[in-house]
Design a protein around this motif. Structure first.
Motif, PDB file in Angstrom:
ATOM      1  N   LYS A 104       0.855  -1.298   0.000  1.00  0.00           N
ATOM      2  CA  LYS A 104       0.015   0.010  -0.121  1.00  0.00           C
ATOM      3  C   LYS A 104       1.021   1.198   0.060  1.00  0.00           C
ATOM      4  CE  LYS A 104      -4.087   1.580   2.623  1.00  0.00           C
ATOM      5  NZ  LYS A 104      -3.881   2.363   3.965  1.00  0.00           N
ATOM      6  N   THR A 105       0.674   1.970  -0.855  1.00  0.00           N
ATOM      7  CA  THR A 105       1.386   3.521  -0.908  1.00  0.00           C
ATOM      8  C   THR A 105       0.658   4.420  -0.505  1.00  0.00           C
ATOM      9  OG1 THR A 105       0.814   3.652  -3.345  1.00  0.00           O
ATOM     10  CG2 THR A 105       2.966   2.353  -2.796  1.00  0.00           C
ATOM     11  N   SER A 106       1.028   5.647  -0.435  1.00  0.00           N
ATOM     12  CA  SER A 106       0.154   6.672  -0.054  1.00  0.00           C
ATOM     13  C   SER A 106      -0.788   7.244  -1.152  1.00  0.00           C
ATOM     14  CB  SER A 106       1.085   7.981   0.500  1.00  0.00           C
ATOM     15  OG  SER A 106       1.696   8.563  -0.704  1.00  0.00           O
ATOM     16  N   ASP A 108      -3.149   5.543  -1.699  1.00  0.00           N
ATOM     17  CA  ASP A 108      -4.028   4.274  -1.598  1.00  0.00           C
ATOM     18  C   ASP A 108      -5.196   4.053  -0.716  1.00  0.00           C
ATOM     19  OD1 ASP A 108      -1.231   2.202  -2.724  1.00  0.00           O
ATOM     20  OD2 ASP A 108      -2.827   2.737  -4.062  1.00  0.00           O
ATOM     21  N   ASP A 208      -2.952   1.214  -9.624  1.00  0.00           N
ATOM     22  CA  ASP A 208      -2.744   2.574  -9.763  1.00  0.00           C
ATOM     23  C   ASP A 208      -3.604   3.490 -10.396  1.00  0.00           C
ATOM     24  OD1 ASP A 208       0.478   1.215 -11.341  1.00  0.00           O
ATOM     25  OD2 ASP A 208       0.031   1.595  -9.226  1.00  0.00           O
ATOM     26  N   ARG A 211      -5.728   4.427  -7.474  1.00  0.00           N
ATOM     27  CA  ARG A 211      -5.014   5.405  -6.721  1.00  0.00           C
ATOM     28  C   ARG A 211      -5.307   6.840  -7.205  1.00  0.00           C
ATOM     29  NH1 ARG A 211      -0.235   4.768  -7.460  1.00  0.00           N
ATOM     30  NH2 ARG A 211      -0.304   2.612  -6.351  1.00  0.00           N
TER      31      ARG A 211
END
Ligand code: 3Y8
Ligand code: NAP
Length: 249
Positions: A104-106, A108, A208, A211
């Motif tokens: 998980k990235t910022s 998400d 992606d 997001r």
């Protein structure tokens, strides 16, 4: 003399098959037979189940397989479990080629769940446009939430009537691009996505795109597998087989 069996059906398995063929290593590529026209491989290919653990063990013996690489999808848990058991029974070296899960990235908006039933429960009560990017084998449980407008994506056209009447089916085998995922989600005004944490690049684009659009993703985590030797790169598999690949391969 090496004679390898690749348990395939993924982009990683396909990249491995190309390297193994280029190195001139004797090998067989195996598909489970899930799709009508699986991609051609540069190796002798077999399609269909082995017949459980005993069937696979018999295959390893009768075909004189010296190494097994489990390059199946992280959700192909039964195949992976069978490979561990059959390789233990026949003392055949086994190595898993398994990509890391997506992190998980910022930005998400993930709701992580353990299984499909929990994914159904994670959807909102009020009607929404939901993209189920989990194939065809596990969509029946979503019948418990008939209020939603579902978009499905299959590799092959749906033969039988769907357990989700009214769902719209996209027929496409991937890999998918960020632009095409963005376009699809905008055109269909998708509000929710359900995905499996497949990892790898072949299905990452939807994550992606979600997001970028600020959409929630119900992310199904992988099934747990018993320990087995595991690598994440084709070059590590080639090294295990005693072949050094050229840099950057
Ligand atoms: C038969 C081989 C390549 C390899 C393509 C990868 C990438 C696209 C991501 C979405 C998610 C999904 C599904 C998916 C991915 C790659 C890769 C990968 C997901 C093929 C293939 C076979 C299968 C089987 C098929 C399953 C289905 C799952 C579609 C070939 C194209 C949803 C998994 O109709 C069916 O019964 C399909 C069944 C298992 C999951 C399901 O439950 O429906 N894969 N997919 C393999 C065999 O017979 O052994 O036909 O050429 C391979 C690929 N699938 O570069 O060409 O990750 O490597 N495949 C999921 O992630 O949830 C698509 O739509 O965004
Ligand atoms: P699974 O549920 O783990 O396996 C069910 C049975 O299918 C296995 O016990 C085996 O039958 C047979 N099988 C599966 N993969 C096989 C292979 N590569 N070669 C020979 N037999 C195989 O498997 P699945 O999840 O349906 O996946 C089937 C195939 O699709 C795999 O190749 C996998 O890599 C690919 N795939 C799956 C997913 C996914 O989401 N599951 C995503 C992308 C690709 P027997 O017991 O009779 O030997």
């Amino acid at each position: 003399m090496i004679r390898a069996l690749i348990l395939g059906g993924t982009a990683d398995a396909n990249m491995l098959a190309a390297q193994i063929a280029r190195a001139g290593i004797a090998a067989v590529y195996s598909y489970g037979g899930r799709t009508a026209a699986p991609a051609e491989q540069p190796l002798p290919t077999r399609i269909g189940g082995f017949g459980g653990v005993s069937g696979l063990a018999d295959y390893l013996r009768s075909e004189g397989i010296t190494h097994v690489i489990d390059a199946t999808h992280p959700f192909a848990a039964e195949m992976s479990r069978n490979a561990i058991a059959a390789c233990t029974q026949t003392a055949t070296p086994l190595l898993a080629l398994e990509r890391a899960p997506w992190g998980k990235t910022s930005g998400d908006r993930w709701i992580e769940v353990a299984d499909v039933v929990s994914a159904v429960a994670a959807l909102p009560d009020s009607r929404a446009n939901v993209f189920l990017a989990i194939g065809r084998q596990h969509i029946a449980p979503f019948g418990a939430r008939p209020q939603h407008a579902y978009t499905l994506r299959f590799v092959d056209p749906p033969g039988e009537t769907l357990p989700l009447p009214g769902a719209d089916v996209i027929v496409s085998r991937g890999p998918f691009t960020f632009e095409s995922e963005l376009e699809m989600m905008r055109t269909r005004a998708i509000e929710w996505i359900v995905a499996r944490n497949s990892g790898g690049t072949g299905a990452r684009a939807k994550i992606d795109a979600a997001r970028a659009l600020g959409l929630p993703v119900v992310m199904i985590t992988r099934p747990h597998l018993p320990d087995r030797p595991r690598v994440e790169s084709v070059s590590d598999v080639m090294e295990w087989l005693g072949h050094r690949t050229c840099l950057g391969a």
